[in-house]
Design a protein around this motif. Structure first.
Motif, PDB file in Angstrom:
ATOM      1  N   VAL A 173       0.828  -1.240   0.011  1.00 52.06           N
ATOM      2  CA  VAL A 173      -0.003  -0.151   0.082  1.00 52.06           C
ATOM      3  C   VAL A 173       0.729   1.167  -0.042  1.00 52.06           C
ATOM      4  CG1 VAL A 173      -1.902   1.170   1.156  1.00 52.06           C
ATOM      5  CG2 VAL A 173      -1.834  -1.249   1.250  1.00 52.06           C
ATOM      6  N   GLN A 174       0.768   2.082  -0.994  1.00 45.16           N
ATOM      7  CA  GLN A 174       1.446   3.307  -1.000  1.00 45.16           C
ATOM      8  C   GLN A 174       0.791   4.458  -0.398  1.00 45.16           C
ATOM      9  OE1 GLN A 174       4.338   3.274  -2.698  1.00 45.16           O
ATOM     10  NE2 GLN A 174       4.010   1.121  -2.974  1.00 45.16           N
ATOM     11  N   PRO A 175       1.635   5.566   0.179  1.00 46.44           N
ATOM     12  CA  PRO A 175       1.083   6.496   0.841  1.00 46.44           C
ATOM     13  C   PRO A 175       0.019   7.432  -0.154  1.00 46.44           C
ATOM     14  CG  PRO A 175       3.478   6.623   0.901  1.00 46.44           C
ATOM     15  CD  PRO A 175       3.064   5.362   0.156  1.00 46.44           C
ATOM     16  N   VAL A 176      -1.007   7.944   0.415  1.00 47.58           N
ATOM     17  CA  VAL A 176      -1.876   8.567  -0.253  1.00 47.58           C
ATOM     18  C   VAL A 176      -1.189   9.602  -1.130  1.00 47.58           C
ATOM     19  CG1 VAL A 176      -3.765   9.892   0.090  1.00 47.58           C
ATOM     20  CG2 VAL A 176      -3.620   8.063   1.336  1.00 47.58           C
ATOM     21  N   ASP A 177      -1.504  10.103  -2.289  1.00 44.33           N
ATOM     22  CA  ASP A 177      -1.096  11.209  -3.039  1.00 44.33           C
ATOM     23  C   ASP A 177      -1.849  12.455  -2.278  1.00 44.33           C
ATOM     24  OD1 ASP A 177      -0.809  13.220  -4.714  1.00 44.33           O
ATOM     25  OD2 ASP A 177      -0.934  11.981  -6.522  1.00 44.33           O
ATOM     26  N   PRO A 178      -0.957  13.446  -1.763  1.00 43.79           N
ATOM     27  CA  PRO A 178      -1.686  14.716  -1.236  1.00 43.79           C
ATOM     28  C   PRO A 178      -2.582  15.353  -2.370  1.00 43.79           C
ATOM     29  CG  PRO A 178       0.666  14.714  -0.534  1.00 43.79           C
ATOM     30  CD  PRO A 178       0.488  13.465  -1.701  1.00 43.79           C
ATOM     31  N   GLU A 179      -2.423  15.539  -3.633  1.00 46.36           N
ATOM     32  CA  GLU A 179      -3.048  15.891  -4.474  1.00 46.36           C
ATOM     33  C   GLU A 179      -4.404  15.172  -4.726  1.00 46.36           C
ATOM     34  OE1 GLU A 179      -2.648  19.048  -6.274  1.00 46.36           O
ATOM     35  OE2 GLU A 179      -1.091  18.953  -4.580  1.00 46.36           O
ATOM     36  N   GLU A 180      -4.610  13.921  -4.665  1.00 50.84           N
ATOM     37  CA  GLU A 180      -5.791  13.282  -4.637  1.00 50.84           C
ATOM     38  C   GLU A 180      -6.509  13.657  -3.350  1.00 50.84           C
ATOM     39  OE1 GLU A 180      -5.840   9.145  -5.565  1.00 50.84           O
ATOM     40  OE2 GLU A 180      -3.865   9.229  -6.449  1.00 50.84           O
ATOM     41  N   ALA A 181      -6.154  13.872  -2.219  1.00 48.51           N
ATOM     42  CA  ALA A 181      -6.641  14.150  -0.891  1.00 48.51           C
ATOM     43  C   ALA A 181      -7.069  15.477  -1.219  1.00 48.51           C
ATOM     44  CB  ALA A 181      -5.939  14.045   0.141  1.00 48.51           C
ATOM     45  N   ARG A 182      -6.469  16.468  -1.732  1.00 46.54           N
ATOM     46  CA  ARG A 182      -6.910  17.829  -1.706  1.00 46.54           C
ATOM     47  C   ARG A 182      -7.672  18.069  -2.705  1.00 46.54           C
ATOM     48  NH1 ARG A 182      -6.559  21.184  -5.398  1.00 46.54           N
ATOM     49  NH2 ARG A 182      -5.241  19.929  -6.819  1.00 46.54           N
ATOM     50  N   SER A 183      -7.645  17.267  -3.861  1.00 45.52           N
ATOM     51  CA  SER A 183      -8.881  17.352  -4.682  1.00 45.52           C
ATOM     52  C   SER A 183     -10.352  17.011  -4.273  1.00 45.52           C
ATOM     53  CB  SER A 183      -8.536  16.542  -6.073  1.00 45.52           C
ATOM     54  OG  SER A 183      -9.668  16.638  -7.087  1.00 45.52           O
ATOM     55  N   PHE A 184     -10.262  16.008  -3.519  1.00 48.53           N
ATOM     56  CA  PHE A 184     -11.659  15.294  -3.107  1.00 48.53           C
ATOM     57  C   PHE A 184     -11.969  16.372  -2.067  1.00 48.53           C
ATOM     58  CE2 PHE A 184     -13.311  13.206   0.659  1.00 48.53           C
ATOM     59  CZ  PHE A 184     -14.661  12.966   0.321  1.00 48.53           C
ATOM     60  N   VAL A 185     -11.120  16.778  -1.102  1.00 49.62           N
ATOM     61  CA  VAL A 185     -11.587  17.746  -0.026  1.00 49.62           C
ATOM     62  C   VAL A 185     -12.262  19.064  -0.488  1.00 49.62           C
ATOM     63  CG1 VAL A 185     -11.086  19.117   2.025  1.00 49.62           C
ATOM     64  CG2 VAL A 185      -9.986  16.632   1.797  1.00 49.62           C
ATOM     65  N   GLU A 186     -11.592  19.392  -1.735  1.00 52.56           N
ATOM     66  CA  GLU A 186     -12.167  20.721  -2.260  1.00 52.56           C
ATOM     67  C   GLU A 186     -13.495  20.422  -2.919  1.00 52.56           C
ATOM     68  OE1 GLU A 186      -8.103  23.034  -3.277  1.00 52.56           O
ATOM     69  OE2 GLU A 186      -9.093  22.233  -5.042  1.00 52.56           O
ATOM     70  N   GLN A 187     -13.598  19.186  -3.604  1.00 55.02           N
ATOM     71  CA  GLN A 187     -14.722  18.713  -3.903  1.00 55.02           C
ATOM     72  C   GLN A 187     -16.079  18.888  -2.975  1.00 55.02           C
ATOM     73  OE1 GLN A 187     -15.230  15.081  -6.028  1.00 55.02           O
ATOM     74  NE2 GLN A 187     -17.013  15.208  -6.763  1.00 55.02           N
ATOM     75  N   PHE A 188     -15.683  18.121  -1.900  1.00 53.43           N
ATOM     76  CA  PHE A 188     -16.654  17.945  -0.666  1.00 53.43           C
ATOM     77  C   PHE A 188     -17.197  19.339  -0.221  1.00 53.43           C
ATOM     78  CE2 PHE A 188     -16.819  17.798   3.880  1.00 53.43           C
ATOM     79  CZ  PHE A 188     -17.962  17.291   4.102  1.00 53.43           C
ATOM     80  N   TYR A 189     -16.142  20.156  -0.010  1.00 54.29           N
ATOM     81  CA  TYR A 189     -16.443  21.588   0.270  1.00 54.29           C
ATOM     82  C   TYR A 189     -17.357  22.400  -0.618  1.00 54.29           C
ATOM     83  CZ  TYR A 189     -14.136  21.852   4.797  1.00 54.29           C
ATOM     84  OH  TYR A 189     -13.603  21.689   6.260  1.00 54.29           O
ATOM     85  N   ALA A 190     -16.803  22.177  -1.923  1.00 55.45           N
ATOM     86  CA  ALA A 190     -17.636  22.868  -2.906  1.00 55.45           C
ATOM     87  C   ALA A 190     -19.166  22.655  -2.930  1.00 55.45           C
ATOM     88  CB  ALA A 190     -17.081  22.611  -4.294  1.00 55.45           C
ATOM     89  N   GLU A 191     -19.581  20.984  -2.512  1.00 52.80           N
ATOM     90  CA  GLU A 191     -20.855  20.526  -2.728  1.00 52.80           C
ATOM     91  C   GLU A 191     -21.520  20.542  -1.300  1.00 52.80           C
ATOM     92  OE1 GLU A 191     -21.804  17.305  -5.306  1.00 52.80           O
ATOM     93  OE2 GLU A 191     -19.982  17.410  -6.314  1.00 52.80           O
ATOM     94  N   ALA A 192     -20.814  20.457  -0.217  1.00 52.45           N
ATOM     95  CA  ALA A 192     -21.501  20.187   0.915  1.00 52.45           C
ATOM     96  C   ALA A 192     -21.449  21.453   1.951  1.00 52.45           C
ATOM     97  CB  ALA A 192     -20.776  18.958   1.633  1.00 52.45           C
ATOM     98  N   SER A 193     -20.481  22.262   1.772  1.00 51.40           N
ATOM     99  CA  SER A 193     -20.128  23.507   2.734  1.00 51.40           C
ATOM    100  C   SER A 193     -20.224  23.178   4.188  1.00 51.40           C
ATOM    101  CB  SER A 193     -21.404  24.360   2.243  1.00 51.40           C
ATOM    102  OG  SER A 193     -21.642  24.672   0.950  1.00 51.40           O
ATOM    103  N   PRO A 194     -19.429  22.547   4.390  1.00 48.62           N
ATOM    104  CA  PRO A 194     -19.103  22.091   6.225  1.00 48.62           C
ATOM    105  C   PRO A 194     -18.772  23.504   6.634  1.00 48.62           C
ATOM    106  CG  PRO A 194     -17.310  21.110   4.769  1.00 48.62           C
ATOM    107  CD  PRO A 194     -18.243  21.580   3.687  1.00 48.62           C
ATOM    108  N   SER A 195     -18.766  23.347   7.800  1.00 46.05           N
ATOM    109  CA  SER A 195     -18.640  24.412   9.017  1.00 46.05           C
ATOM    110  C   SER A 195     -16.992  24.761   9.179  1.00 46.05           C
ATOM    111  CB  SER A 195     -19.205  24.349  10.215  1.00 46.05           C
ATOM    112  OG  SER A 195     -18.925  23.125  10.799  1.00 46.05           O
TER     113      SER A 195
END
Length: 394
Positions: free
Chosen positions: A33-55
């Protein structure tokens, strides 16, 4: 199929850390198992924030994720991120006609579970909670993810409920031929074949934990709702003693969210009538029932030009739909679901999102030209789209 994915096509490229055996393949050890690519993580978190608008401010969450990856090689999704990721993975599933319901997927967070016996117990509970006496609920159970140095659990069955294929010495298979190899494997691991051998013997679960050693667990009868099949007009159909299970729960397709791989994440929707009637029971390499149905109907089978296969197929699908309806078990029909899929496409387009679709999977395997999904083209699927359910690798 609203919410289940029948495996028909080619696989995408393998992803690190997520190999899972197919229906007849032996369990294989995962790649490191390779370490998570920080760019993949960033892309997902930004998508989550764009659609879900957490606090929590986006900058704070990105900093937290980046720091976790730097220290551990991975990061932990919040419950809200996990729910969003699983639902969007369904929304992104180009081969699923039932995506209109993606935002109603119920997510069971079991990321603390790693040991096979616990995984099996949660799979049983998943089936009970998803079945609800026939009022099927779209559900996913997410188990511990892969982490650097510690792979998560694997469920080696293609679906939580499938029927055994018992191969006779002459090569003839009693039951489901698709699972003859898998049946041989579980027998070698200690599963006693039922006596007498049946055509609808429910297979045990094969699950491995971090030690990669597969173990077997039987499904209790109360977790497996089955529907006896009868025809609305032909009484002889009941004499065939056919049945099918109510919940199609895919169990060997890894869920990838923001670079994190959840190799064990069984999920279900409900059946489309043609999945059972026009594929599982009709395909020549499955139960191959069309010649039997045609003979009972008294059809002329001397030539394909008599359309005997077509006529037998319609009656088989009618029997499946009728039986599920009479039993009060949720089942979609291919005409209604085709219309609803185009509603989903329109909603996605109005939200400014692409809606990729694999035409060969979206169009039903019966009466395709009579459905609206047949008469148009769709955006091509992008194999790199995430979050996603990844087809199993051999």
């Amino acid at each position: 199929m609203p919410g289940s994915w029948d495996h028909r096509g080619a696989r995408p490229p393998a992803t690190s850390g997520c190999p899972v055996a197919g229906p007849g393949g032996a369990p294989q050890p995962p790649a490191a198992v390779q370490p998570v690519d920080p760019e993949e993580a960033r892309s997902f978190v930004e998508q989550f924030y764009a659609e879900a608008s957490p606090s929590v401010p986006l900058a704070d969450r990105l900093r937290q994720v980046r720091d976790e990856i730097a220290v551990t090689g991975t990061y932990v999704h919040t419950p809200e991120e996990l729910t969003f990721g699983a639902r969007v993975a369904w929304r992104n599933s180009a081969r699923c006609i039932g995506r209109l319901y993606w935002n109603g997927l119920r997510v069971r967070d079991r990321r603390h579970v790693t040991e096979p016996a616990q995984v099996a117990a949660e799979c049983v509970e998943h089936l009970r909670e998803a079945t609800r006496n026939g009022r099927i609920r779209a559900t996913i159970t997410v188990f511990a993810p892969d982490r650097p140095g510690r792979p998560g659990p694997r469920i080696h069955n293609e679906q939580l409920i499938r029927y055994a294929g018992h191969r006779a010495p002459d090569g003839v298979v009693r039951g489901d031929p698709r699972y003859a190899d898998f049946t041989d494997q579980v027998v070698k691991l200690g599963w006693p074949r039922p006596q007498p051998l049946g055509r609808f013997d429910v297979l045990p679960l094969m699950i491995s934990g971090p030690d990669r050693r597969p173990r077997l667990f039987g499904l209790p009868p109360d977790a497996v709702l089955e529907v006896p099949l009868r025809h609305p007009e032909h009484a002889w159909f009941a004499d065939l003693r056919l049945r099918w299970h109510a919940v199609p729960a895919i169990s060997n397709m890894p869920l990838e969210v923001g670079g994190v791989c959840y190799a064990a994440a069984p999920f279900n929707g409900w059946y489309l009538n043609t999945e059972i009637g026009a594929r599982n029971l009709a395909d020549t390499d499955r139960y191959n029932l069309l010649p039997v149905i045609a003979a009972r109907l008294g059809l002329d089978t001397s030539s394909v030009r008599t359309m005997w296969r077509d006529r037998a197929l319609v009656e088989l699908v009618r029997a499946v739909q009728h039986s599920f309806d009479e039993a009060g078990v949720t089942m979609a029909d291919h005409h209604t679901e085709s219309e609803r899929f185009l509603t989903h496409v329109a909603k996605e387009e109005s939200a400014g999102r692409r809606c990729p679709a694999d035409w060969s999977w979206i169009v039903p395997p019966m009466s395709g030209g009579l459905t609206p999904v047949f008469h148009r083209y769709y955006d091509e699927p992008d194999p790199d789209t995430r979050p996603a359910f990844l087809p199993p690798t051999d």
